[in-house]
Design a protein around this motif. Structure first.
Motif, PDB file in Angstrom:
ATOM      1  N   ASP A 142     -96.192   1.411 -10.683  1.00  0.00           N
ATOM      2  CA  ASP A 142     -96.047   1.386  -9.143  1.00  0.00           C
ATOM      3  C   ASP A 142     -95.350   0.372  -8.146  1.00  0.00           C
ATOM      4  O   ASP A 142     -95.500  -0.018  -7.196  1.00  0.00           O
ATOM      5  N   TYR A 143     -94.157  -0.168  -8.905  1.00  0.00           N
ATOM      6  CA  TYR A 143     -93.632  -1.126  -8.298  1.00  0.00           C
ATOM      7  C   TYR A 143     -92.213  -1.373  -9.155  1.00  0.00           C
ATOM      8  O   TYR A 143     -91.745  -0.958 -10.237  1.00  0.00           O
ATOM      9  N   ARG A 144     -91.084  -1.957  -8.439  1.00  0.00           N
ATOM     10  CA  ARG A 144     -89.909  -2.221  -9.028  1.00  0.00           C
ATOM     11  C   ARG A 144     -89.745  -3.997  -8.628  1.00  0.00           C
ATOM     12  O   ARG A 144     -90.266  -4.241  -7.525  1.00  0.00           O
ATOM     13  N   GLU A 170     -94.256   0.713  -5.007  1.00  0.00           N
ATOM     14  CA  GLU A 170     -94.304   2.224  -4.647  1.00  0.00           C
ATOM     15  C   GLU A 170     -95.508   3.133  -4.699  1.00  0.00           C
ATOM     16  O   GLU A 170     -96.418   2.482  -5.558  1.00  0.00           O
ATOM     17  N   SER A 171     -95.643   3.903  -4.121  1.00  0.00           N
ATOM     18  CA  SER A 171     -96.805   5.035  -4.365  1.00  0.00           C
ATOM     19  C   SER A 171     -96.671   5.776  -5.389  1.00  0.00           C
ATOM     20  O   SER A 171     -95.559   6.121  -5.939  1.00  0.00           O
ATOM     21  N   ASP A 174     -95.809   9.779  -5.015  1.00  0.00           N
ATOM     22  CA  ASP A 174     -94.434  10.043  -4.342  1.00  0.00           C
ATOM     23  C   ASP A 174     -93.773  11.347  -5.099  1.00  0.00           C
ATOM     24  O   ASP A 174     -93.930  11.465  -6.151  1.00  0.00           O
TER      25      ASP A 174
END
Length: 174
Positions: A142-144, A170-171, A174
């Motif tokens: 869920d992330y970068r 991030e969702s 998506d």
């Protein structure tokens, strides 16, 4: 990924006794004791497996130094699902100190699905940690994230990022 206690392949330990130099002195220009291709690696802490992996090619020197190309190592965590996998174009370590330096497109994957990419990482087997000082890019479910430096504690799969850190959430849908 810790470097000291992780890179002691069984193959090299067995060969080390058979390939030790006949005299106490070795010539610096002497060829390596052993050059192996298509190598499977295993390291133990006593009777407990510490890591496993493979390398396209590994060179064992008479002084205990080991160099592996196109290598992948699996370091177990607290549970079988907590395996951390490190792959790199080059891994260099020493059987005596049990430290390892990975370089060339280093990729670190955790059991939780986090993938970190860095040019160079150091593994300390005694501390069971992997660290890098040359920047890291991370992709997680869920992330970068980008950071200047990182430390990964292998037993608990805990990353610590320092310096300039940039995170994008991030969702999952998506």
């Amino acid at each position: 990924m810790p470097v000291r206690a992780v890179f002691t392949p069984v193959v090299c330990l067995v060969l080390a006794g058979a390939c030790s130099p006949s005299s106490g002195l070795t010539d610096a220009a002497a060829p390596p004791a052993v050059v192996m291709r298509g190598v499977r690696l295993r390291s133990f802490e006593g009777e407990t497996p510490a890591l496993s992996g493979q390398a396209e090619r590994a060179t064992y020197e008479r002084n205990g130094e080991l160099t592996a190309t196109r290598a992948t190592l699996r370091v177990p965590g607290r549970t079988p699902a907590d395996v951390t996998v490190v792959s790199a174009a080059l891994m260099e370590g020493h059987l005596g100190t049990r430290d390892l330096v990975a370089s060339g497109d280093v990729e670190v994957r955790t059991g939780a699905g986090m993938v970190a990419r860095t040019p160079r990482a150091t593994y300390s087997g005694a501390e069971q940690r992997i660290s890098g000082q040359e920047g890291v890019q991370v992709q997680a479910p869920d992330y970068r994230l980008r950071a200047d430096t990182f430390v990964l504690s292998v037993p608990d799969a805990r990353f610590t990022f320092e310096g300039s850190v940039h995170t994008v959430l991030e969702s999952a849908h998506d």
